[in-house]
Design an enzyme around this catalytic site. Structure first.
Site, PDB file in Angstrom:
ATOM      1  N   GLU A  29     -39.446 -30.992  34.011  1.00  0.00           N
ATOM      2  CA  GLU A  29     -40.457 -30.805  35.063  1.00  0.00           C
ATOM      3  C   GLU A  29     -41.779 -31.489  34.730  1.00  0.00           C
ATOM      4  O   GLU A  29     -42.487 -31.935  35.620  1.00  0.00           O
ATOM      5  CB  GLU A  29     -40.705 -29.308  35.301  1.00  0.00           C
ATOM      6  CG  GLU A  29     -41.581 -29.022  36.502  1.00  0.00           C
ATOM      7  CD  GLU A  29     -41.440 -27.592  37.000  1.00  0.00           C
ATOM      8  OE1 GLU A  29     -42.416 -27.083  37.558  1.00  0.00           O
ATOM      9  OE2 GLU A  29     -40.358 -26.997  36.842  1.00  0.00           O
TER      10      GLU A  29
ATOM     11  N   ASP B 154     -38.210 -26.119  34.921  1.00  0.00           N
ATOM     12  CA  ASP B 154     -38.513 -24.738  34.543  1.00  0.00           C
ATOM     13  C   ASP B 154     -37.429 -23.779  35.020  1.00  0.00           C
ATOM     14  O   ASP B 154     -36.881 -23.934  36.126  1.00  0.00           O
ATOM     15  CB  ASP B 154     -39.859 -24.305  35.124  1.00  0.00           C
ATOM     16  CG  ASP B 154     -41.017 -25.057  34.486  1.00  0.00           C
ATOM     17  OD1 ASP B 154     -40.784 -25.744  33.475  1.00  0.00           O
ATOM     18  OD2 ASP B 154     -42.142 -24.952  34.990  1.00  0.00           O
TER      19      ASP B 154
ATOM     20  N   TYR C 219     -48.311 -24.378  27.316  1.00  0.00           N
ATOM     21  CA  TYR C 219     -48.308 -24.551  28.770  1.00  0.00           C
ATOM     22  C   TYR C 219     -49.155 -23.489  29.462  1.00  0.00           C
ATOM     23  O   TYR C 219     -48.956 -22.287  29.243  1.00  0.00           O
ATOM     24  CB  TYR C 219     -46.865 -24.474  29.271  1.00  0.00           C
ATOM     25  CG  TYR C 219     -46.712 -24.715  30.750  1.00  0.00           C
ATOM     26  CD1 TYR C 219     -46.986 -25.956  31.294  1.00  0.00           C
ATOM     27  CD2 TYR C 219     -46.291 -23.695  31.603  1.00  0.00           C
ATOM     28  CE1 TYR C 219     -46.835 -26.186  32.658  1.00  0.00           C
ATOM     29  CE2 TYR C 219     -46.136 -23.910  32.953  1.00  0.00           C
ATOM     30  CZ  TYR C 219     -46.415 -25.161  33.480  1.00  0.00           C
ATOM     31  OH  TYR C 219     -46.279 -25.375  34.825  1.00  0.00           O
TER      32      TYR C 219
END
Length: 718
Positions: free
Chosen positions: A8, A104, A308
């Site tokens: 992603e 994800d 992240y």
């Protein structure tokens, strides 16, 4: 034949490529002997805009509503079209025999990959990598246990159903409102309930009736003793009751009835998810949710010092435990070097309360990476956010704070009094927060049965206070937990909202808040958020079903059923199409009108119509009332320059040589004088800083904020 892996984000793609031995770098992908790893940049494909379906929807006309295409199409996002072409080329390579979806692990991640694959028109066998962490160990284990992608077909259907529902409801409602009232009005499943929560809070404040309350304090043995009611409280709404306490205790003869000591522990706060980090950054530094996200993105993508950011979890997975020491080492260069050294001397023992695989969905909590950095390499905002992440991470690794709490109970004139003291045993994680923690309050050595005199009795009083207006921090919390703002308080719907993350997602809430500021439906006064006249009217004009979180809850219940194969996507879509037709019909048939309450006497230089004066997040501006014209002009901008008298942020007004700073306290200063003063003091804002700020504002001014379609569509992450 090779396998093509689609991640992603570039960072995740590079992690996977390293584990798979893909070392040959190309533009937009990495290649090895058996694998090619490429990536999206978030979404590369989106639902097509209405104009793509034909001439009937190119213009905003009420007669062309509702817009209900038989099949909703997708299109490549122009901004990231170059990366789509890279991925498409790899998908069509003759030596690629299999596609591995590694986006994800969640509904939206499934949509990212499937839309790219569908748009490219390729038909090849597909596998699914389903992992919640991107450590080397997790990646290796994930590739050893790849799933058949068909197992996730229902999840993909649910993702498409959500996206299409937002397109149909959001765009149709927005076009209907805009065309009906000839004003830039928009509404949606998330943004309109957010406005409604602000309105509800304002109504609570307006209706609030303050009540006076009373307490009683006496002095003795060098301690302040507070009266305790029979119910255990320290205040009462009855003035007569507190006056009786004063009369009863006038002699002052008191005795200690009992002393209670208790060992207590205070545990470290949880690790950050994005929302909790945005809340704290807003409370401590006044950063907006969008600013915090931008700083985090820079720390993650550019500096690579945090994990992240767009996560909704506050826990780590067990496979990260072996990396914690290296992450502590990376934090050693800052002000917490001593704490880091202490942590590195001892092994991580016992159960770590922040490690729980079951509480990590797509991404784990935000923590530092193993890569350190010198603080002077970071900009101010980046540094502050990084320090928050580091401090919270180190606190989680430290032991709890231990202290002894002592309560001394006394009786005087038949009334009960109590004094409380604390004695610190071990600071634990509060070693990191010494500047924020209160000093310990020791009590002298006392024994039960001791008689003494209480003197200096004093009635204390105060008034109950209304709830405060929302700040960005508290609004984010309300969006995350909106069940309290539901009208019917349905327990199942409330539970669904809690389980699915509330209104919006951690990735979209900041954009929603910015959109509401940018469309002038809410404004900020100091740190507090208030609805504008436009925002209040939109709530009146919008269909009632779009103003509460219940619609999101009902949709989520059905989407879960679709994802689990218990409900058909086509049945959900039929309901959405019917609902869309109903709300458009209601808007068109409504007798309600929209009135510009901020109309000025100044004419637009482009079309000649009178302009509106609006308060946006960073100042004031004039905007043409004609949504098709779109002209706007800044009147003032809130800057970071501080008033030398009251130290509040000043506004910059005027143009050219007439530019000047003004403050709400009445202070005024010309730009030239301000620059001279700052240069002489050796601090503040330089000419270069001011020029950079002005260029930024100029770019923002050129953006088509008054373009109703752009505002309505906005990638439809409602």
């Amino acid at each position: 034949m090779k396998s093509l892996v689609i991640a992603e984000k570039p960072s995740v793609g590079r992690d996977i490529a390293r584990v798979l031995g893909c070392k040959r770098g190309q533009k937009g992908y990495l290649e090895g002997k058996d694998y090619i790893v490429t990536w999206a940049l978030g979404h590369l494909v989106e639902l097509s805009d209405p104009e793509s379906y034909g001439d009937q929807w190119k213009e905003w006309k009420i007669e062309s509503l509702p817009m209900l295409p038989e099949h909703l199409k997708t299109q490549v996002i122009k901004k990231t079209g170059h990366q789509y072409q890279v991925v498409k080329t790899q998908l069509h390579r003759k030596d690629v025999g299999q596609i591995i979806i590694a986006t994800d692990a969640g509904r939206e991640g499934e949509l990212v990959a499937r839309w790219i694959i569908d748009q490219s028109g390729v038909k090849k066998p597909m596998k699914r990598l389903w992992i919640s962490s991107v450590t080397d160990k997790a990646i290796r284990e994930g590739f050893q246990n790849l799933k058949d992608a068909r197992e996730y077909d229902h999840l993909y259907e649910a993702a498409v159903a959500r996206a299409e529902a937002d397109w149909l409801v959001g765009l149709n409602a927005t076009r209907a409102l805009t065309c009906k009232h000839n004003a830039q009005l928009s509404c949606g499943r998330v943004q309109t309930p957010t406005l409604a929560m602000i309105a509800r809070r304002a109504e609570q404040i307006r209706r609030f009736q303050p009540r006076e309350y009373y307490g009683y304090v006496m002095q003795g043995l060098g301690i302040s003793f507070h009266w305790k009611s029979e119910q255990g409280g320290t205040t009462t709404f009855s003035k007569e009751e507190i006056q009786k306490v004063e009369r009863d205790t006038a002699p002052g003869a008191a005795v200690i009835t009992h002393i209670k000591k208790k060992a207590k522990k205070s545990y470290p706060p949880q690790l950050y998810d994005l929302t909790s980090l945005q809340q704290e950054a807003n409370q401590k530094y006044g950063f907006s949710a969008k600013e915090t996200l931008n700083y985090m993105q820079s720390l993650y993508e550019r500096h690579k010092v945090v994990t992240y950011p767009r996560t909704d979890s506050r826990y780590l997975t067990s496979d990260l435990v072996d990396t914690l020491k290296e992450r502590v080492k990376a934090c050693q260069s800052g002000e917490y070097a001593g704490v880091c050294t202490k942590l590195l001397k001892k092994p991580l023992e016992g159960r770590l309360p922040f490690v729980d695989n079951s509480k990590v969905s797509d991404h784990h909590a935000i923590i530092p990476t193993e890569q350190g950095i010198r603080m002077n390499e970071l900009e101010y905002g980046e540094r502050k956010i990084y320090e928050l992440v580091v401090r919270r991470f180190l606190a989680a690794l430290l032991p709890p704070c231990e202290y002894e709490e002592t309560e001394v109970w006394a009786e005087c004139g038949g009334q009960t009094f109590m004094a409380k003291g604390t004695h610190m045993i071990s600071l634990g994680f509060r070693e990191l927060e010494q500047e924020e923690s209160q000093e310990e309050k020791k009590l002298p050595s006392l024994e039960e049965g001791r008689k003494f005199t209480l003197t200096g009795g004093k009635i204390t009083q105060g008034k109950t206070k209304p709830p405060l207006p929302f700040t960005e921090a508290t609004l984010l919390a309300a969006m995350e937990h909106p069940a309290n703002y539901m009208e019917n308080q349905d327990k199942d719907l409330a539970k669904t909202l809690g389980e699915t993350g509330g209104l919006g997602t951690v990735a979209t809430r900041a954009d929603i808040i910015e959109k509401l500021f940018g469309s002038f439906m809410m404004e900020k006064k100091e740190q507090y958020i208030h609805l504008t006249a436009k925002g209040r009217q939109v709530l009146e004009l919008a269909p009632s079903g779009l103003t509460t979180p219940e619609l999101t809850a009902r949709w989520e219940q059905q989407l879960v059923e679709i994802a689990q194969g218990r409900e058909k996507k086509k049945d959900f879509e039929a309901q959405i199409r019917s609902y869309t037709s109903e709300i458009v019909k209601d808007i068109i048939a409504s007798s309600k009108t929209y009135k510009h309450e901020n109309l000025t006497g100044k004419k637009c230089p482009q079309c000649g119509k009178l302009m509106l004066e609006v308060n946006h997040k960073n100042g004031r501006m004039l905007v043409c009332q004609d949504r098709e014209c779109g002209y706007r002009k800044h009147l003032s901008r809130v800057t970071n320059a501080r008033c030398p008298q009251c130290h509040k942020k000043m506004e910059l007004v005027g143009e050219g040589e007439n530019k000047r700073f003004i403050c709400s306290c009445g202070y005024r200063e010309k730009m030239a004088s301000f620059e001279k003063r700052k240069q002489e003091s050796g601090g503040g804002v330089s000419k270069k800083d001011v020029a950079r700020y002005m260029n930024q504002q100029k770019k923002e001014a050129e953006q088509p904020l008054n373009n109703a379609f752009a505002d309505a569509f906005a990638k439809l992450k409602l």
